[in-house]
Design a protein around this motif. Sequence first.
Motif, short mmCIF file in Angstrom:
data_model
loop_
_atom_site.label_atom_id
_atom_site.label_comp_id
_atom_site.label_asym_id
_atom_site.label_seq_id
_atom_site.Cartn_x
_atom_site.Cartn_y
_atom_site.Cartn_z
N PHE A 1 -95.10 -13.40 71.96
CA PHE A 1 -94.12 -13.75 70.93
C PHE A 1 -92.72 -13.41 71.42
O PHE A 1 -92.49 -12.31 71.93
N ASN A 2 -91.79 -14.33 71.25
CA ASN A 2 -90.43 -14.15 71.73
C ASN A 2 -89.42 -14.15 70.59
O ASN A 2 -89.55 -14.92 69.64
N MET A 3 -88.43 -13.25 70.69
CA MET A 3 -87.26 -13.29 69.82
C MET A 3 -86.04 -13.42 70.72
O MET A 3 -85.99 -12.82 71.79
N GLU A 4 -85.04 -14.17 70.28
CA GLU A 4 -83.81 -14.26 71.05
C GLU A 4 -82.62 -14.33 70.11
O GLU A 4 -82.71 -14.86 69.00
N MET A 5 -81.50 -13.74 70.55
CA MET A 5 -80.26 -13.80 69.79
C MET A 5 -79.10 -13.73 70.78
O MET A 5 -79.25 -13.27 71.91
N PRO A 6 -77.91 -14.17 70.38
CA PRO A 6 -76.74 -14.05 71.25
C PRO A 6 -76.47 -12.58 71.57
O PRO A 6 -76.75 -11.70 70.77
N GLU A 7 -75.91 -12.32 72.76
CA GLU A 7 -75.70 -10.94 73.19
C GLU A 7 -74.63 -10.22 72.39
O GLU A 7 -74.59 -8.98 72.35
N PHE A 8 -73.71 -10.97 71.76
CA PHE A 8 -72.63 -10.34 71.00
C PHE A 8 -72.93 -10.43 69.51
O PHE A 8 -73.09 -11.51 68.96
N GLY A 9 -73.02 -9.29 68.86
CA GLY A 9 -73.24 -9.26 67.42
C GLY A 9 -74.70 -9.15 67.06
O GLY A 9 -75.45 -10.13 67.20
N PHE B 1 -108.38 -11.86 66.86
CA PHE B 1 -109.26 -10.91 67.55
C PHE B 1 -108.76 -9.51 67.21
O PHE B 1 -107.58 -9.31 66.99
N LYS B 2 -109.65 -8.54 67.16
CA LYS B 2 -109.26 -7.17 66.83
C LYS B 2 -108.25 -6.67 67.87
O LYS B 2 -108.53 -6.68 69.06
N ALA B 3 -107.09 -6.25 67.41
CA ALA B 3 -106.03 -5.79 68.31
C ALA B 3 -105.51 -4.44 67.82
O ALA B 3 -105.22 -4.26 66.64
N THR B 4 -105.38 -3.52 68.75
CA THR B 4 -104.88 -2.18 68.42
C THR B 4 -103.60 -1.84 69.17
O THR B 4 -102.99 -0.80 68.90
N SER B 5 -103.21 -2.69 70.12
CA SER B 5 -102.14 -2.32 71.05
C SER B 5 -101.20 -3.49 71.30
O SER B 5 -101.61 -4.65 71.25
N TYR B 6 -99.95 -3.15 71.58
CA TYR B 6 -98.98 -4.16 71.98
C TYR B 6 -97.86 -3.50 72.77
O TYR B 6 -97.70 -2.28 72.75
N ASN B 7 -97.11 -4.32 73.47
CA ASN B 7 -95.88 -3.89 74.13
C ASN B 7 -94.73 -4.74 73.62
O ASN B 7 -94.92 -5.89 73.20
N ILE B 8 -93.53 -4.17 73.66
CA ILE B 8 -92.31 -4.94 73.45
C ILE B 8 -91.43 -4.76 74.69
O ILE B 8 -91.18 -3.62 75.11
N PHE B 9 -90.98 -5.86 75.26
CA PHE B 9 -90.12 -5.82 76.44
C PHE B 9 -88.80 -6.52 76.10
O PHE B 9 -88.80 -7.68 75.67
N LEU C 1 -80.34 -11.72 79.44
CA LEU C 1 -80.21 -12.80 80.40
C LEU C 1 -79.31 -13.91 79.86
O LEU C 1 -79.46 -14.31 78.69
N ASP C 2 -78.42 -14.40 80.68
CA ASP C 2 -77.66 -15.61 80.38
C ASP C 2 -77.02 -15.59 79.00
O ASP C 2 -77.09 -16.56 78.24
N GLY C 3 -76.41 -14.46 78.67
CA GLY C 3 -75.69 -14.36 77.41
C GLY C 3 -76.56 -14.17 76.18
O GLY C 3 -76.08 -14.30 75.05
N LYS C 4 -77.85 -13.87 76.38
CA LYS C 4 -78.75 -13.68 75.25
C LYS C 4 -79.55 -12.38 75.41
O LYS C 4 -79.79 -11.91 76.52
N ILE C 5 -79.95 -11.83 74.26
CA ILE C 5 -80.88 -10.71 74.21
C ILE C 5 -82.23 -11.26 73.79
O ILE C 5 -82.34 -11.98 72.78
N TYR C 6 -83.25 -10.93 74.54
CA TYR C 6 -84.61 -11.36 74.23
C TYR C 6 -85.50 -10.14 73.99
O TYR C 6 -85.29 -9.07 74.59
N ALA C 7 -86.51 -10.31 73.16
CA ALA C 7 -87.61 -9.36 73.07
C ALA C 7 -88.90 -10.16 73.17
O ALA C 7 -89.02 -11.23 72.57
N LYS C 8 -89.83 -9.65 73.96
CA LYS C 8 -91.14 -10.29 74.09
C LYS C 8 -92.19 -9.30 73.59
O LYS C 8 -92.31 -8.20 74.13
N VAL C 9 -92.91 -9.69 72.55
CA VAL C 9 -93.95 -8.84 71.97
C VAL C 9 -95.30 -9.37 72.45
O VAL C 9 -95.64 -10.53 72.22
N VAL C 10 -96.06 -8.50 73.12
CA VAL C 10 -97.29 -8.93 73.81
C VAL C 10 -98.48 -8.11 73.30
O VAL C 10 -98.52 -6.90 73.50
N PRO C 11 -99.45 -8.74 72.64
CA PRO C 11 -100.68 -8.01 72.30
C PRO C 11 -101.41 -7.62 73.58
O PRO C 11 -101.42 -8.38 74.55
N ARG C 12 -102.00 -6.44 73.58
CA ARG C 12 -102.63 -5.96 74.81
C ARG C 12 -104.14 -5.85 74.64
O ARG C 12 -104.65 -5.25 73.71
#
Length: 252
Positions: free
Chosen positions: A168-176, A198-206, A210-221
Motif C-alpha cells: 500500500f502506497n501513500m504519497e504527498m508533496p514534500e512541502f506542507g 489472510f491472517k496477518a500480525t505484522s507489517y512494515n512502513i517505509f 523522491l522527486d519532490g514527493k514524500i511516500y510511505a509504503k505499508v507492507v504486510p509481512r
Amino acid sequence: MENKHLYFNTSIGVKKPENYRNKEQACPFCAREELTDLIEVDGPIILLKNKYPVLENAYQTVLIETDDCHAELSTYSKEHLHRLIRFGLKHWLEMEESGGFKSVIFFKNHGPLSGGTLAHPHMQIIGLNDLDYKEKVEPEMFDGIVIAEENGVRFTLSTKPRVGFYEFNMEMPEFGYQERFAEYMQMAADYILHHFPFKATSYNIFFHHLDGKIYAKVVPRFITTPLYIGYGLPQVPNNLNWMADELKRIYF
C-alpha cells in the motif's frame, strides 16, 4: 570499489533485548526514566540515539511512538497520529538536509514477522554514511490502483510491488504536511491487521523522499516468497482490484 552493503555488528546484535518471543524480557522503552541520549521529547513521543547501534557506518536513532506499550498505529487517536507523523517527518527531513549522510532511512517494524525485536511501538531514523538507498528505488514501485485521492494526497495499491503481492502506497508533496497522508497510512495498517483476507500480525512502513514527493509504503509481512529471496522476482496477485474495492467499501 563502491560499497553496496550494510554491515551488521553481531557482537552488539546479540545484546539487543527481544520481547516478541521472550515474554519475560522487560520492555526498555517503558522504563522512560532510564532512557539516555535523548534528542527530543514531545509528550509521550521520544527520539533518542539507539543504545544498540548494530549497523556500521551509520547514525542510528529510535523514535518511541507512545508511552503505551500495547498500543499500535491503527489504534492512535487522530491527534496523536498527526503529532507523531509530523514529528517523525520533521526529524527525518532535518537529518537529510544536514548534509551529514549519503542518505537517511525512516521506517517502522510491527509484529513478530516484521524484522523487529521489541513490541513497544517505535520507528527508526538512520543516517547512512556511505549508502544511498534511493539507488535501489524504482519510481514504478509506487504505481498502483487508486483507492483514494484528496488534496494532492494519494492512496494506492501497488501494481508493480517491490517485493511482491500486496503493498500500500501513500504519497504527498514534500512541502506542507497533509493529514490525509497519515490517515491513509493508518487505514492500511488497520486493514492489514483486522480485515486482510489472510491472517496477518505484522507489517512494515517505509518512507521515501523522491522527486519532490514524500511516500510511505505499508507492507504486510509473511514468510517471504522463495522466488523473491532466490531470484529477486516479485509476484503480482490477480485480486488487486478486489482488494482496492474492499478498502473503499470499508473506509470510504
